[in-house]
Design a protein around this motif. Sequence first.
Motif, PDB file in Angstrom:
ATOM      1  N   TYR A  66       0.826  -1.212   0.000  1.00  0.00           N
ATOM      2  CA  TYR A  66       0.000   0.000   0.000  1.00  0.00           C
ATOM      3  C   TYR A  66       0.859   1.259   0.000  1.00  0.00           C
ATOM      4  O   TYR A  66       0.655   2.167  -0.807  1.00  0.00           O
ATOM      5  CB  TYR A  66      -0.924   0.002   1.222  1.00  0.00           C
ATOM      6  CG  TYR A  66      -1.928   1.137   1.227  1.00  0.00           C
ATOM      7  CD1 TYR A  66      -3.201   0.974   0.678  1.00  0.00           C
ATOM      8  CD2 TYR A  66      -1.608   2.375   1.760  1.00  0.00           C
ATOM      9  CE1 TYR A  66      -4.124   2.009   0.666  1.00  0.00           C
ATOM     10  CE2 TYR A  66      -2.526   3.425   1.762  1.00  0.00           C
ATOM     11  CZ  TYR A  66      -3.771   3.234   1.217  1.00  0.00           C
ATOM     12  OH  TYR A  66      -4.681   4.263   1.202  1.00  0.00           O
ATOM     13  N   PHE A  67       1.849   1.324   0.890  1.00  0.00           N
ATOM     14  CA  PHE A  67       2.634   2.552   1.038  1.00  0.00           C
ATOM     15  C   PHE A  67       3.915   2.558   0.210  1.00  0.00           C
ATOM     16  O   PHE A  67       4.459   3.632  -0.064  1.00  0.00           O
ATOM     17  CB  PHE A  67       2.973   2.784   2.519  1.00  0.00           C
ATOM     18  CG  PHE A  67       1.797   3.199   3.346  1.00  0.00           C
ATOM     19  CD1 PHE A  67       1.299   4.489   3.280  1.00  0.00           C
ATOM     20  CD2 PHE A  67       1.162   2.289   4.186  1.00  0.00           C
ATOM     21  CE1 PHE A  67       0.209   4.884   4.036  1.00  0.00           C
ATOM     22  CE2 PHE A  67       0.064   2.671   4.953  1.00  0.00           C
ATOM     23  CZ  PHE A  67      -0.405   3.974   4.871  1.00  0.00           C
ATOM     24  N   LYS A  68       4.414   1.390  -0.122  1.00  0.00           N
ATOM     25  CA  LYS A  68       5.650   1.259  -0.883  1.00  0.00           C
ATOM     26  C   LYS A  68       6.805   1.993  -0.171  1.00  0.00           C
ATOM     27  O   LYS A  68       6.902   1.925   1.047  1.00  0.00           O
ATOM     28  CB  LYS A  68       5.443   1.708  -2.322  1.00  0.00           C
ATOM     29  CG  LYS A  68       4.353   0.886  -3.035  1.00  0.00           C
ATOM     30  CD  LYS A  68       4.216   1.223  -4.472  1.00  0.00           C
ATOM     31  CE  LYS A  68       3.310   0.221  -5.182  1.00  0.00           C
ATOM     32  NZ  LYS A  68       1.941   0.182  -4.631  1.00  0.00           N
ATOM     33  N   ASN A  69       7.677   2.689  -0.909  1.00  0.00           N
ATOM     34  CA  ASN A  69       8.898   3.236  -0.314  1.00  0.00           C
ATOM     35  C   ASN A  69       8.878   4.745  -0.085  1.00  0.00           C
ATOM     36  O   ASN A  69       9.886   5.316   0.347  1.00  0.00           O
ATOM     37  CB  ASN A  69      10.119   2.870  -1.166  1.00  0.00           C
ATOM     38  CG  ASN A  69      10.347   1.371  -1.179  1.00  0.00           C
ATOM     39  OD1 ASN A  69      10.295   0.732  -0.143  1.00  0.00           O
ATOM     40  ND2 ASN A  69      10.566   0.809  -2.358  1.00  0.00           N
ATOM     41  N   GLU A  75      10.608   9.099   3.423  1.00  0.00           N
ATOM     42  CA  GLU A  75      11.223   7.881   2.919  1.00  0.00           C
ATOM     43  C   GLU A  75      10.782   6.746   3.838  1.00  0.00           C
ATOM     44  O   GLU A  75      10.894   6.845   5.058  1.00  0.00           O
ATOM     45  CB  GLU A  75      12.747   7.999   2.939  1.00  0.00           C
ATOM     46  CG  GLU A  75      13.464   6.730   2.503  1.00  0.00           C
ATOM     47  CD  GLU A  75      14.968   6.778   2.725  1.00  0.00           C
ATOM     48  OE1 GLU A  75      15.628   5.771   2.418  1.00  0.00           O
ATOM     49  OE2 GLU A  75      15.477   7.809   3.230  1.00  0.00           O
ATOM     50  N   LEU A  76      10.259   5.672   3.268  1.00  0.00           N
ATOM     51  CA  LEU A  76       9.777   4.538   4.057  1.00  0.00           C
ATOM     52  C   LEU A  76      10.673   3.328   3.847  1.00  0.00           C
ATOM     53  O   LEU A  76      10.958   2.944   2.708  1.00  0.00           O
ATOM     54  CB  LEU A  76       8.340   4.182   3.670  1.00  0.00           C
ATOM     55  CG  LEU A  76       7.286   5.283   3.797  1.00  0.00           C
ATOM     56  CD1 LEU A  76       5.907   4.746   3.405  1.00  0.00           C
ATOM     57  CD2 LEU A  76       7.243   5.852   5.208  1.00  0.00           C
ATOM     58  N   LEU A  77      11.115   2.745   4.953  1.00  0.00           N
ATOM     59  CA  LEU A  77      11.863   1.496   4.921  1.00  0.00           C
ATOM     60  C   LEU A  77      11.078   0.472   5.726  1.00  0.00           C
ATOM     61  O   LEU A  77      10.216   0.828   6.528  1.00  0.00           O
ATOM     62  CB  LEU A  77      13.259   1.671   5.513  1.00  0.00           C
ATOM     63  CG  LEU A  77      14.185   2.673   4.809  1.00  0.00           C
ATOM     64  CD1 LEU A  77      14.062   4.051   5.439  1.00  0.00           C
ATOM     65  CD2 LEU A  77      15.634   2.206   4.891  1.00  0.00           C
ATOM     66  N   TYR A  78      11.392  -0.806   5.540  1.00  0.00           N
ATOM     67  CA  TYR A  78      10.641  -1.860   6.208  1.00  0.00           C
ATOM     68  C   TYR A  78      11.576  -2.808   6.945  1.00  0.00           C
ATOM     69  O   TYR A  78      12.659  -3.150   6.470  1.00  0.00           O
ATOM     70  CB  TYR A  78       9.792  -2.646   5.198  1.00  0.00           C
ATOM     71  CG  TYR A  78       8.711  -1.788   4.584  1.00  0.00           C
ATOM     72  CD1 TYR A  78       7.451  -1.699   5.161  1.00  0.00           C
ATOM     73  CD2 TYR A  78       8.979  -1.028   3.453  1.00  0.00           C
ATOM     74  CE1 TYR A  78       6.462  -0.883   4.616  1.00  0.00           C
ATOM     75  CE2 TYR A  78       8.002  -0.205   2.909  1.00  0.00           C
ATOM     76  CZ  TYR A  78       6.755  -0.138   3.495  1.00  0.00           C
ATOM     77  OH  TYR A  78       5.788   0.681   2.960  1.00  0.00           O
ATOM     78  N   SER A  79      11.120  -3.206   8.124  1.00  0.00           N
ATOM     79  CA  SER A  79      11.827  -4.191   8.935  1.00  0.00           C
ATOM     80  C   SER A  79      10.797  -5.245   9.317  1.00  0.00           C
ATOM     81  O   SER A  79       9.992  -5.039  10.224  1.00  0.00           O
ATOM     82  CB  SER A  79      12.415  -3.518  10.182  1.00  0.00           C
ATOM     83  OG  SER A  79      12.925  -4.485  11.081  1.00  0.00           O
ATOM     84  N   ALA A  80      10.787  -6.366   8.593  1.00  0.00           N
ATOM     85  CA  ALA A  80       9.737  -7.369   8.759  1.00  0.00           C
ATOM     86  C   ALA A  80      10.201  -8.521   9.650  1.00  0.00           C
ATOM     87  O   ALA A  80      11.260  -9.114   9.422  1.00  0.00           O
ATOM     88  CB  ALA A  80       9.302  -7.909   7.405  1.00  0.00           C
ATOM     89  N   GLU A  81       9.409  -8.811  10.671  1.00  0.00           N
ATOM     90  CA  GLU A  81       9.681  -9.954  11.553  1.00  0.00           C
ATOM     91  C   GLU A  81       9.250 -11.249  10.870  1.00  0.00           C
ATOM     92  O   GLU A  81       8.179 -11.307  10.273  1.00  0.00           O
ATOM     93  CB  GLU A  81       8.873  -9.836  12.848  1.00  0.00           C
ATOM     94  CG  GLU A  81       9.139  -8.613  13.676  1.00  0.00           C
ATOM     95  CD  GLU A  81       8.118  -8.486  14.799  1.00  0.00           C
ATOM     96  OE1 GLU A  81       8.533  -8.205  15.924  1.00  0.00           O
ATOM     97  OE2 GLU A  81       6.913  -8.660  14.548  1.00  0.00           O
ATOM     98  N   ASP A  82      10.056 -12.283  11.004  1.00  0.00           N
ATOM     99  CA  ASP A  82       9.650 -13.618  10.542  1.00  0.00           C
ATOM    100  C   ASP A  82       8.754 -14.290  11.570  1.00  0.00           C
ATOM    101  O   ASP A  82       7.939 -15.150  11.240  1.00  0.00           O
ATOM    102  CB  ASP A  82      10.880 -14.494  10.281  1.00  0.00           C
ATOM    103  CG  ASP A  82      11.704 -13.983   9.108  1.00  0.00           C
ATOM    104  OD1 ASP A  82      11.098 -13.434   8.158  1.00  0.00           O
ATOM    105  OD2 ASP A  82      12.933 -14.114   9.145  1.00  0.00           O
TER     106      ASP A  82
END
Length: 236
Positions: A66-69, A75-82
């Motif tokens: 939805y938000f992308k980068n 500036e959007l970055l992502y930190s995804a938990e497994d």
Amino acid sequence: MAYPDIVILAGGLGTRLNQAVPDTPKPMAPVNGKPFLQYLLNHINTAGFRRVILSTGYMSEKIESYFKNKYKELELLYSAEDEPLGTGGAVQLAFQKVQTPHFMVINGDTFFRINLDLLFQKHIEQLADVTMALRWVEDASRYGAVEFDRNNRIQKFTEKSEMPKPGYINGGVYVISSRFFKAQALSGKFSLERDLFESKLDSGNTYGLIFNDYFLDIGIPADYHRAQTEFHAFEN
């Protein structure tokens, strides 16, 4: 002074809210046709901050697609938990992307419309390890209360209780020294509140700053439904 990076904790399962918005990550719960998270990002963008790390987990792809980068000037970055790492583990994972000497953490299911810049400036002035935004509420039992001295140094956190009583609560917005956070060498699954904030109170370098601004936690359906009416004031 450059604005700090912001970590938004957007990985919660939202079990209490799931009945109202099934199959949706809590920060993406629609409020007047927009994801709740969009209101947070608007507030951050207006305040002048420019770099946001979204700590995601449950259905993270819905947030990222939805938000992308980029959102407005952010500036959007992502930190995804497994796997769920708790609030502390989520921040620890996101911290790998932090580039500033201090960083801010915001709960992704709470809208506390404070002056973010003021919180940051007070943190710097006090040479604090942690500075926490506090809010007076008539019923602190759902959140647990925060006790502090005349210099706003936090002395104690009290647990949630079944007895309604007023008090100051942790509003879910913090500024943390990157050097301090790194020095704790915490890892794996842990709680930011219990394993970092509460366990380090003896250092005397954790401060609170009181704000009386609008506050809403959408964690329960009743408050989520309140947002549908009250957030009309924040459309932009």
